[in-house]
Scaffold this motif. Structure first.
Motif, mmCIF file in Angstrom:
data_model
loop_
_atom_site.group_PDB
_atom_site.id
_atom_site.type_symbol
_atom_site.label_atom_id
_atom_site.label_comp_id
_atom_site.label_asym_id
_atom_site.label_seq_id
_atom_site.Cartn_x
_atom_site.Cartn_y
_atom_site.Cartn_z
ATOM 1 N N GLY A 1 -107.827 56.657 -22.766
ATOM 2 C CA GLY A 1 -106.567 56.884 -22.966
ATOM 3 C C GLY A 1 -106.469 57.272 -24.445
ATOM 4 O O GLY A 1 -107.409 57.575 -25.140
ATOM 5 N N GLY A 2 -105.028 57.486 -25.025
ATOM 6 C CA GLY A 2 -104.832 57.998 -26.139
ATOM 7 C C GLY A 2 -103.596 57.905 -26.660
ATOM 8 O O GLY A 2 -102.563 57.524 -25.768
ATOM 9 N N ILE A 3 -103.044 58.549 -27.591
ATOM 10 C CA ILE A 3 -101.949 58.935 -28.264
ATOM 11 C C ILE A 3 -101.484 60.484 -28.329
ATOM 12 O O ILE A 3 -102.226 61.166 -28.954
ATOM 13 C CB ILE A 3 -101.743 58.135 -29.695
ATOM 14 C CG1 ILE A 3 -102.119 56.690 -29.435
ATOM 15 C CG2 ILE A 3 -100.461 58.283 -30.340
ATOM 16 C CD1 ILE A 3 -101.138 55.862 -28.766
ATOM 17 N N VAL A 4 -100.386 60.509 -27.926
ATOM 18 C CA VAL A 4 -99.963 62.044 -28.266
ATOM 19 C C VAL A 4 -98.466 61.881 -29.125
ATOM 20 O O VAL A 4 -97.552 61.075 -28.491
ATOM 21 C CB VAL A 4 -99.549 62.695 -26.864
ATOM 22 C CG1 VAL A 4 -98.825 64.164 -27.349
ATOM 23 C CG2 VAL A 4 -100.817 62.888 -26.063
ATOM 24 N N ALA A 5 -98.447 62.465 -30.200
ATOM 25 C CA ALA A 5 -97.153 62.670 -31.040
ATOM 26 C C ALA A 5 -96.705 64.077 -30.973
ATOM 27 O O ALA A 5 -97.228 65.078 -31.653
ATOM 28 C CB ALA A 5 -97.677 62.059 -32.431
ATOM 29 N N ILE A 6 -95.669 64.257 -30.390
ATOM 30 C CA ILE A 6 -95.045 65.409 -30.350
ATOM 31 C C ILE A 6 -94.010 65.575 -31.370
ATOM 32 O O ILE A 6 -93.318 65.100 -31.798
ATOM 33 C CB ILE A 6 -94.347 65.962 -29.038
ATOM 34 C CG1 ILE A 6 -95.152 65.780 -27.899
ATOM 35 C CG2 ILE A 6 -93.767 67.327 -29.140
ATOM 36 C CD1 ILE A 6 -96.512 66.774 -27.911
ATOM 37 N N ASP A 7 -94.217 66.886 -32.295
ATOM 38 C CA ASP A 7 -93.243 67.172 -33.220
ATOM 39 C C ASP A 7 -91.749 67.282 -32.622
ATOM 40 O O ASP A 7 -91.480 68.145 -31.958
ATOM 41 C CB ASP A 7 -93.546 68.556 -33.794
ATOM 42 C CG ASP A 7 -92.955 68.712 -34.935
ATOM 43 O OD1 ASP A 7 -92.081 67.932 -35.503
ATOM 44 O OD2 ASP A 7 -92.655 70.086 -35.647
ATOM 45 N N SER A 8 -90.910 66.272 -33.211
ATOM 46 C CA SER A 8 -89.699 66.231 -32.886
ATOM 47 C C SER A 8 -88.862 67.494 -32.955
ATOM 48 O O SER A 8 -87.651 67.689 -32.382
ATOM 49 C CB SER A 8 -88.884 64.986 -33.271
ATOM 50 O OG SER A 8 -88.993 65.103 -34.729
ATOM 51 N N GLU A 9 -89.312 68.426 -33.937
ATOM 52 C CA GLU A 9 -88.444 69.472 -34.433
ATOM 53 C C GLU A 9 -88.384 70.577 -33.256
ATOM 54 O O GLU A 9 -87.253 71.285 -33.065
ATOM 55 C CB GLU A 9 -89.346 70.202 -35.397
ATOM 56 C CG GLU A 9 -89.307 69.622 -36.831
ATOM 57 C CD GLU A 9 -90.088 70.473 -37.738
ATOM 58 O OE1 GLU A 9 -89.280 70.789 -38.676
ATOM 59 O OE2 GLU A 9 -91.177 70.378 -37.754
ATOM 60 N N TYR A 10 -89.267 70.420 -32.115
ATOM 61 C CA TYR A 10 -89.076 71.291 -31.021
ATOM 62 C C TYR A 10 -87.824 71.295 -30.409
ATOM 63 O O TYR A 10 -87.221 72.040 -29.858
ATOM 64 C CB TYR A 10 -90.003 70.979 -30.295
ATOM 65 C CG TYR A 10 -91.557 71.136 -30.581
ATOM 66 C CD1 TYR A 10 -91.969 71.735 -31.616
ATOM 67 C CD2 TYR A 10 -92.708 70.541 -29.737
ATOM 68 C CE1 TYR A 10 -93.237 71.930 -32.081
ATOM 69 C CE2 TYR A 10 -94.167 70.617 -30.203
ATOM 70 C CZ TYR A 10 -94.384 71.313 -31.211
ATOM 71 O OH TYR A 10 -95.767 71.366 -31.505
ATOM 72 N N TRP A 11 -87.179 70.094 -30.228
ATOM 73 C CA TRP A 11 -85.749 69.637 -29.704
ATOM 74 C C TRP A 11 -84.597 69.734 -30.667
ATOM 75 O O TRP A 11 -83.643 69.539 -29.975
ATOM 76 C CB TRP A 11 -85.981 68.319 -28.953
ATOM 77 C CG TRP A 11 -87.408 68.298 -28.298
ATOM 78 C CD1 TRP A 11 -88.338 67.311 -28.648
ATOM 79 C CD2 TRP A 11 -87.835 68.673 -27.009
ATOM 80 N NE1 TRP A 11 -89.515 67.276 -28.019
ATOM 81 C CE2 TRP A 11 -89.152 68.235 -27.088
ATOM 82 C CE3 TRP A 11 -87.413 69.707 -26.213
ATOM 83 C CZ2 TRP A 11 -90.001 68.867 -25.789
ATOM 84 C CZ3 TRP A 11 -87.842 70.078 -25.229
ATOM 85 C CH2 TRP A 11 -89.308 69.600 -25.036
ATOM 86 N N THR A 12 -84.891 70.212 -31.917
ATOM 87 C CA THR A 12 -83.758 70.247 -32.641
ATOM 88 C C THR A 12 -83.520 71.604 -33.521
ATOM 89 O O THR A 12 -83.079 71.674 -34.530
ATOM 90 C CB THR A 12 -83.850 69.106 -33.953
ATOM 91 O OG1 THR A 12 -85.256 69.224 -34.550
ATOM 92 C CG2 THR A 12 -83.964 67.700 -33.223
ATOM 93 N N GLY A 13 -84.006 72.502 -32.559
ATOM 94 C CA GLY A 13 -83.850 73.857 -33.217
ATOM 95 C C GLY A 13 -85.033 74.607 -33.818
ATOM 96 O O GLY A 13 -84.782 75.744 -34.249
ATOM 97 N N TYR A 14 -86.139 74.052 -33.735
ATOM 98 C CA TYR A 14 -87.572 74.754 -34.372
ATOM 99 C C TYR A 14 -87.469 75.896 -33.572
ATOM 100 O O TYR A 14 -87.526 75.907 -32.243
ATOM 101 C CB TYR A 14 -88.644 73.719 -34.342
ATOM 102 C CG TYR A 14 -89.773 74.382 -34.789
ATOM 103 C CD1 TYR A 14 -90.161 74.452 -36.147
ATOM 104 C CD2 TYR A 14 -90.849 75.104 -33.877
ATOM 105 C CE1 TYR A 14 -91.101 75.087 -36.912
ATOM 106 C CE2 TYR A 14 -91.813 75.738 -34.633
ATOM 107 C CZ TYR A 14 -92.023 75.486 -36.062
ATOM 108 O OH TYR A 14 -93.143 76.205 -36.665
ATOM 109 N N PRO A 15 -87.926 76.818 -34.096
ATOM 110 C CA PRO A 15 -88.120 78.449 -33.316
ATOM 111 C C PRO A 15 -89.338 78.569 -32.634
ATOM 112 O O PRO A 15 -90.456 79.067 -33.348
ATOM 113 C CB PRO A 15 -87.914 79.466 -34.347
ATOM 114 C CG PRO A 15 -88.389 78.842 -35.542
ATOM 115 C CD PRO A 15 -87.961 76.968 -35.563
ATOM 116 N N ILE A 16 -89.703 78.032 -31.538
ATOM 117 C CA ILE A 16 -90.923 78.066 -30.661
ATOM 118 C C ILE A 16 -90.522 78.526 -29.274
ATOM 119 O O ILE A 16 -89.556 78.354 -28.647
ATOM 120 C CB ILE A 16 -91.537 76.480 -30.558
ATOM 121 C CG1 ILE A 16 -92.705 76.696 -29.849
ATOM 122 C CG2 ILE A 16 -90.356 75.734 -29.892
ATOM 123 C CD1 ILE A 16 -93.475 75.435 -29.776
#
Length: 231
Positions: free
Chosen positions: A132-147
């Motif tokens: 197993g392991g750890i995943v850290a998603i950039d929280s900016e994706y959900w607060t307006g980051y242009p992706i």
């Protein structure tokens, strides 16, 4: 938007224990066309019988990510990985969770740069069999980051695949450094979802799904375990 697998020194995850039957000398395959394993963190296999479970730091994350991960999880199952989307549990990004868990959390710029997310397996598991392991998603994706949507969907699958044991299959330069975007592609121009950065399908019908290259990498992880006599 770019994704990356960080080195062991960047996040000090504690290794989880694995109990395995004695093994004989076996041939381990660590790379192939369009796929590569995270051998630098000691992962060469995943157990064909171990239950791998994707869990989330909050109920809101479970609600958000489950439908986005479901198509890829179905592909993983079809490839032979015993994996499921689970529930909510406490996630400590600096420490591995229960054996078999791939824990997802959100952190503002986990790598210190806008748009970068992070996924890695628990390092140096016994016999090289991922736990197993750890995943850290950039929280900016959900607060307006242009992706773009396809980049977002592919990233959300890309990072858990790191936690299972897949690395970037990019070509290397003369100094052994990964070359951005330089990956094998299908006749339609689709690179592996593990290609860095922004690999995977771009069309709405397939974004977030594994390519055949990525599936071959998962099958290699399973085959390596079987070659070691690990069930």
């Amino acid at each position: 938007m770019r994704t990356t697998l960080v080195g062991a020194a960047a996040v000090a995850l504690s290794a989880c224990a694995l109990t395995a039957a004695p093994t004989q000398a076996a041939t381990i395959t660590t790379s192939g066309t369009g796929w590569k394993l995270v051998t630098q963190l000691g992962v060469t296999s995943i157990s064909p019988s171990r239950q791998y479970t994707i869990t989330f730091a909050t109920a809101a994350m479970k609600t958000r990510y489950t439908p986005l991960l479901a198509p890829a999880v179905a592909q993983m199952k079809a490839a032979g990985v015993k994996i499921a989307i689970g529930g909510v549990e406490t996630v400590n990004p600096s420490k591995c969770g229960p054996v078999g868990h791939i824990q997802i959390t959100e952190i503002y710029r986990p790598l210190g740069r806008a748009g970068f997310s992070q996924g890695m397996p628990c390092p140096n598991p016994a016999k090289g069999v991922g736990v197993g392991g750890i995943v850290a998603i950039d929280s900016e994706y959900w607060t307006g980051y242009p992706i773009e949507l396809y980049k977002l969907r592919n990233t959300l699958v890309h990072e858990p695949l790191h936690a299972l044991g897949l690395d970037h299959p990019n070509a290397l330069d003369k100094d052994g450094k990964s070359i951005d975007y330089k990956c094998v592609a299908t006749s339609s121009g689709n690179t592996p979802i593990m290609c860095s950065p922004n690999g995977g399908y771009k069309m709405a019908t397939n974004m977030g799904k594994l390519t055949g290259y990525d599936l071959n990498g998962l099958k290699a992880l399973l085959a390596n375990a079987r070659a070691q006599g690990i069930k």
